[in-house]
Design an enzyme around this catalytic site. Structure first.
Site, mmCIF file in Angstrom:
data_model
loop_
_atom_site.group_PDB
_atom_site.id
_atom_site.type_symbol
_atom_site.label_atom_id
_atom_site.label_comp_id
_atom_site.label_asym_id
_atom_site.label_seq_id
_atom_site.Cartn_x
_atom_site.Cartn_y
_atom_site.Cartn_z
ATOM 1 N N ASN A 9 -0.814 -3.644 9.090
ATOM 2 C CA ASN A 9 -1.420 -2.354 9.325
ATOM 3 C C ASN A 9 -2.801 -2.359 8.470
ATOM 4 O OD1 ASN A 9 -2.350 0.353 9.563
ATOM 5 N ND2 ASN A 9 -0.497 1.294 8.514
ATOM 6 N N TRP A 10 -3.996 -2.530 9.277
ATOM 7 C CA TRP A 10 -5.124 -2.501 8.447
ATOM 8 C C TRP A 10 -5.653 -1.342 8.262
ATOM 9 C CZ3 TRP A 10 -7.852 -6.971 12.013
ATOM 10 C CH2 TRP A 10 -7.387 -8.112 11.790
ATOM 11 N N LYS A 11 -5.111 -0.174 8.695
ATOM 12 C CA LYS A 11 -5.686 0.955 8.292
ATOM 13 C C LYS A 11 -7.130 1.355 8.630
ATOM 14 C CE LYS A 11 -1.994 1.372 5.036
ATOM 15 N NZ LYS A 11 -1.370 2.044 3.798
ATOM 16 N N HIS A 96 2.988 7.317 10.864
ATOM 17 C CA HIS A 96 2.804 6.739 9.648
ATOM 18 C C HIS A 96 2.691 7.722 8.393
ATOM 19 C CE1 HIS A 96 0.888 4.740 6.354
ATOM 20 N NE2 HIS A 96 1.349 3.617 6.695
ATOM 21 N N GLU A 98 0.530 8.474 6.268
ATOM 22 C CA GLU A 98 -0.709 8.848 6.103
ATOM 23 C C GLU A 98 -1.113 9.963 7.280
ATOM 24 O OE1 GLU A 98 -2.607 4.981 5.712
ATOM 25 O OE2 GLU A 98 -1.390 4.807 3.941
ATOM 26 N N GLU A 168 9.177 3.038 5.049
ATOM 27 C CA GLU A 168 8.052 3.033 4.034
ATOM 28 C C GLU A 168 8.048 4.366 3.078
ATOM 29 O OE1 GLU A 168 4.475 0.553 5.877
ATOM 30 O OE2 GLU A 168 4.121 2.685 6.236
ATOM 31 N N GLY A 174 0.546 1.517 -1.076
ATOM 32 C CA GLY A 174 -0.824 1.544 -1.718
ATOM 33 C C GLY A 174 -0.810 1.813 -3.232
ATOM 34 N N SER A 213 3.595 -1.544 -0.460
ATOM 35 C CA SER A 213 3.167 -2.663 -1.709
ATOM 36 C C SER A 213 3.788 -3.982 -1.503
ATOM 37 C CB SER A 213 3.584 -2.045 -3.063
ATOM 38 O OG SER A 213 2.546 -0.879 -3.095
ATOM 39 N N GLY A 234 0.029 -3.450 4.292
ATOM 40 C CA GLY A 234 -1.242 -2.790 4.267
ATOM 41 C C GLY A 234 -2.053 -3.466 3.400
ATOM 42 N N GLY A 235 -2.342 -3.301 2.529
ATOM 43 C CA GLY A 235 -3.487 -4.116 1.699
ATOM 44 C C GLY A 235 -3.518 -5.524 1.570
HETATM 45 P P1 13P Z 1 0.460 -1.316 1.519
HETATM 46 O O1 13P Z 1 1.029 -2.512 1.774
HETATM 47 O O2 13P Z 1 -0.928 -1.100 1.172
HETATM 48 O O3 13P Z 1 1.106 -0.469 0.292
HETATM 49 O O4 13P Z 1 0.419 -0.254 2.722
HETATM 50 C C1 13P Z 1 1.812 -0.142 3.540
HETATM 51 C C2 13P Z 1 1.690 0.621 4.486
HETATM 52 O O5 13P Z 1 1.553 1.663 4.569
HETATM 53 C C3 13P Z 1 1.857 -0.114 6.007
HETATM 54 O O6 13P Z 1 1.893 0.699 6.806
#
Ligand code: 13P
Length: 255
Positions: A9-11, A96, A98, A168, A174, A213, A234-235
């Protein structure tokens, strides 16, 4: 053999040219290697078309990070499922945390989106997970139960083969602090039981990913857990070397 999906997920990161460069280096990194897990990238909407062209002929799937539940209409700024389907998206991330936090998406809306995605033949990755406060107040299971009960209501059991869940925990997203393997296994085992309670025994085939994470350092201890069928990353998915090393780990776990 265990099925596994390693999803990115590149957000709201990467312009189109940056997205293309990243998938090119992922393709380069797995070239001539046997890759056992499915790999999925979910770029921002603006990069999907360009990324799809680079991925043509590879086994890497691509998808979107959100959608509207209506197929068209006067909804300024939104993107519909047919628009994503025409671009060749196979998966759409739904609910998600967010989106739940910043755009006030609730379980009812998540359910509307999930049902629309399923009806279109695509695969929703439905995100669930508790906040830190909910965990501290021992409400983790209640929250997961509510999110599953409402988020997956009015879905026919035959759709089970087409559903992915991502656990999640909000406090792990994050933050650099992943949930501990015992916490993850406990939550996944509960989620699997709840899915079967709500959707019947066909739900035992539903893939449940962990997100929060995940890095190349903790991937092995997470991916080898009994009820974890991959990661939503994500990251760590924004850097090709780290992401490639996570894929390598998934390969080892599946070997
Ligand atoms: P991180 O891997 O940056 O913690 O993000 C996880 C995430 O929200 C994937 O959807």
């Amino acid at each position: 053999m265990k099925k596994m999906l390693i999803a990115c997920n590149w957000k709201m990161n990467l312009t189109t040219s940056e997205s293309v460069a990243l998938v090119q280096s992922i393709i380069e990194g797995i070239k001539n290697k046997k890759i056992s897990p499915d790999i999925l990238v979910c770029p921002p909407f603006t990069s999907i078309d360009a990324v799809s062209k680079v991925l043509k002929g590879t086994k890497i799937f691509y998808g979107a990070q959100n959608c509207h539940f209506e197929s068209k209409g006067a909804v300024t700024g939104e993107i519909s499922i047919p628009m994503l389907k025409e671009l060749g998206c196979r998966y759409i991330i739904i609910g998600h945390s967010e989106r739940r936090t910043y755009f006030f998406e609730n379980d009812e809306l998540v359910n509307k989106k999930a049902r629309a995605v399923l009806a279109s033949g695509l695969i929703p990755i439905i995100c669930i997970g508790e906040s830190l406060r909910e965990r501290e107040e021992n409400r983790t299971f209640d929250v997961l139960k509510r999110q599953i009960e409402i988020g997956l209501s009015r879905i026919e059991p035959e759709y089970c083969v087409q559903i992915v869940i991502a656990y999640e925990p909000v406090w792990a997203i994050g933050t650099g602090v992943s949930a501990e393997p015992e916490q993850i296994q406990e939550a996944h085992s509960y989620i699997k039981k709840e899915l079967i309670r709500v959707l019947g025994k066909r739900a035992s085939s539903i893939i449940v990913l962990y997100g929060g994470s995940v890095t190349d350092e903790n991937a092995q201890s997470i991916l080898e857990l009994k009820d974890v069928h991959g990661g939503l990353i994500g990251g760590a998915s924004l850097k090709s070397d780290i992401f490639l090393s996570i894929i390598e780990t998934a390969n080892l776990v599946l070997a």
